[in-house]
Design a protein around this motif. Structure first.
Motif, PDB file in Angstrom:
ATOM      1  N   MET A 125       0.703  -1.219  -0.034  1.00 36.01           N
ATOM      2  CA  MET A 125       0.094   0.071  -0.104  1.00 36.01           C
ATOM      3  C   MET A 125       0.825   1.174  -0.191  1.00 36.01           C
ATOM      4  N   SER A 126       0.755   2.219  -1.179  1.00 39.35           N
ATOM      5  CA  SER A 126       1.355   3.349  -0.974  1.00 39.35           C
ATOM      6  C   SER A 126       0.775   4.418  -0.435  1.00 39.35           C
ATOM      7  N   VAL A 127       1.041   5.144   0.583  1.00 39.03           N
ATOM      8  CA  VAL A 127       0.355   6.108   1.238  1.00 39.03           C
ATOM      9  C   VAL A 127       1.025   7.583   0.693  1.00 39.03           C
ATOM     10  N   LYS A 128       0.132   8.652   0.236  1.00 38.44           N
ATOM     11  CA  LYS A 128       0.722   9.680  -0.329  1.00 38.44           C
ATOM     12  C   LYS A 128      -0.092  10.854   0.639  1.00 38.44           C
ATOM     13  N   ILE A 129       0.862  12.191   0.750  1.00 39.24           N
ATOM     14  CA  ILE A 129       0.284  13.374   1.225  1.00 39.24           C
ATOM     15  C   ILE A 129      -0.014  14.236   0.043  1.00 39.24           C
ATOM     16  N   ARG A 130      -1.278  14.498  -0.080  1.00 35.61           N
ATOM     17  CA  ARG A 130      -1.667  15.217  -1.372  1.00 35.61           C
ATOM     18  C   ARG A 130      -2.877  16.302  -0.833  1.00 35.61           C
ATOM     19  N   LEU A 131      -3.324  16.836  -1.843  1.00 34.39           N
ATOM     20  CA  LEU A 131      -4.466  17.882  -1.961  1.00 34.39           C
ATOM     21  C   LEU A 131      -5.590  17.574  -2.178  1.00 34.39           C
ATOM     22  N   ARG A 132      -6.540  17.819  -1.612  1.00 32.93           N
ATOM     23  CA  ARG A 132      -7.873  17.243  -1.720  1.00 32.93           C
ATOM     24  C   ARG A 132      -8.752  18.639  -1.991  1.00 32.93           C
ATOM     25  N   ARG A 133      -9.472  18.732  -3.250  1.00 34.65           N
ATOM     26  CA  ARG A 133      -9.874  20.049  -3.645  1.00 34.65           C
ATOM     27  C   ARG A 133     -11.294  19.858  -3.165  1.00 34.65           C
ATOM     28  N   MET A 134     -11.568  21.233  -2.415  1.00 31.54           N
ATOM     29  CA  MET A 134     -12.804  21.619  -2.034  1.00 31.54           C
ATOM     30  C   MET A 134     -13.271  23.100  -2.501  1.00 31.54           C
ATOM     31  N   GLY A 135     -14.518  23.537  -2.172  1.00 24.25           N
ATOM     32  CA  GLY A 135     -14.769  24.979  -2.502  1.00 24.25           C
ATOM     33  C   GLY A 135     -15.609  24.891  -3.712  1.00 24.25           C
ATOM     34  N   ALA A 136     -15.865  25.957  -3.901  1.00 28.95           N
ATOM     35  CA  ALA A 136     -16.802  26.241  -5.365  1.00 28.95           C
ATOM     36  C   ALA A 136     -16.089  26.293  -6.476  1.00 28.95           C
ATOM     37  N   LYS A 137     -17.174  26.272  -7.568  1.00 31.57           N
ATOM     38  CA  LYS A 137     -16.256  26.424  -9.067  1.00 31.57           C
ATOM     39  C   LYS A 137     -15.675  27.789  -8.951  1.00 31.57           C
ATOM     40  N   LYS A 138     -14.318  27.746  -9.688  1.00 32.04           N
ATOM     41  CA  LYS A 138     -13.354  28.838  -9.998  1.00 32.04           C
ATOM     42  C   LYS A 138     -13.111  29.519  -8.380  1.00 32.04           C
ATOM     43  N   ALA A 139     -13.336  28.922  -7.307  1.00 29.01           N
ATOM     44  CA  ALA A 139     -12.884  29.313  -6.030  1.00 29.01           C
ATOM     45  C   ALA A 139     -12.205  28.107  -5.122  1.00 29.01           C
ATOM     46  N   PRO A 140     -11.117  27.603  -5.513  1.00 31.10           N
ATOM     47  CA  PRO A 140     -10.917  26.378  -4.956  1.00 31.10           C
ATOM     48  C   PRO A 140     -10.149  26.632  -3.598  1.00 31.10           C
ATOM     49  N   PHE A 141     -10.399  25.527  -2.815  1.00 32.43           N
ATOM     50  CA  PHE A 141      -9.809  25.623  -1.374  1.00 32.43           C
ATOM     51  C   PHE A 141      -9.303  23.985  -1.204  1.00 32.43           C
ATOM     52  N   TYR A 142      -8.131  23.999  -0.626  1.00 29.73           N
ATOM     53  CA  TYR A 142      -7.471  22.493  -0.619  1.00 29.73           C
ATOM     54  C   TYR A 142      -7.502  22.212   0.843  1.00 29.73           C
ATOM     55  N   ARG A 143      -7.550  20.825   1.179  1.00 26.17           N
ATOM     56  CA  ARG A 143      -7.247  20.152   2.421  1.00 26.17           C
ATOM     57  C   ARG A 143      -5.894  19.303   2.204  1.00 26.17           C
ATOM     58  N   VAL A 144      -5.031  19.357   2.988  1.00 28.90           N
ATOM     59  CA  VAL A 144      -3.865  18.462   2.901  1.00 28.90           C
ATOM     60  C   VAL A 144      -4.379  17.091   3.564  1.00 28.90           C
ATOM     61  N   VAL A 145      -4.220  15.959   2.819  1.00 27.49           N
ATOM     62  CA  VAL A 145      -4.554  14.735   3.347  1.00 27.49           C
ATOM     63  C   VAL A 145      -3.565  13.655   3.186  1.00 27.49           C
TER      64      VAL A 145
END
Length: 81
Positions: A1-21
């Motif tokens: 199992m390969s585990v990554k630390i990456r961004l998860r895109r949230m937010g509205a269209k054309k207003a991105p907000f990312y969570r680091v997961v």
């Protein structure tokens, strides 16, 4: 199992907000994840970065690989060299 630390895109269209997961690399970008360790808001100037450095270091020590974008964010916050 390969585990990554990456961004998860949230937010509205054309207003991105990312969570680091922490997620299994087989799961989709915005799919299931193991743990949330921070946020990254690109809409602010300068971008707003909130990372739990202890958890990030803990996951990296366990073998999680950050993506290139997350690696640069961790360098900016001083979590890694």
């Amino acid at each position: 199992m390969s585990v990554k630390i990456r961004l998860r895109r949230m937010g509205a269209k054309k207003a991105p907000f990312y969570r680091v997961v922490v997620a299994d690399s087989r799961y989709p970008r915005d799919g299931r994840f193991i743990e949330e360790i921070g946020t990254y808001n690109t809409m602010k100037n300068p971008p707003e970065i909130n990372i739990n450095g202890d958890k990030a270091k803990e996951w990296i020590a366990k073998g999680a690989q950050p993506t290139e974008t997350v690696r640069s964010i961790l360098k900016k916050t001083g979590v890694i060299d």
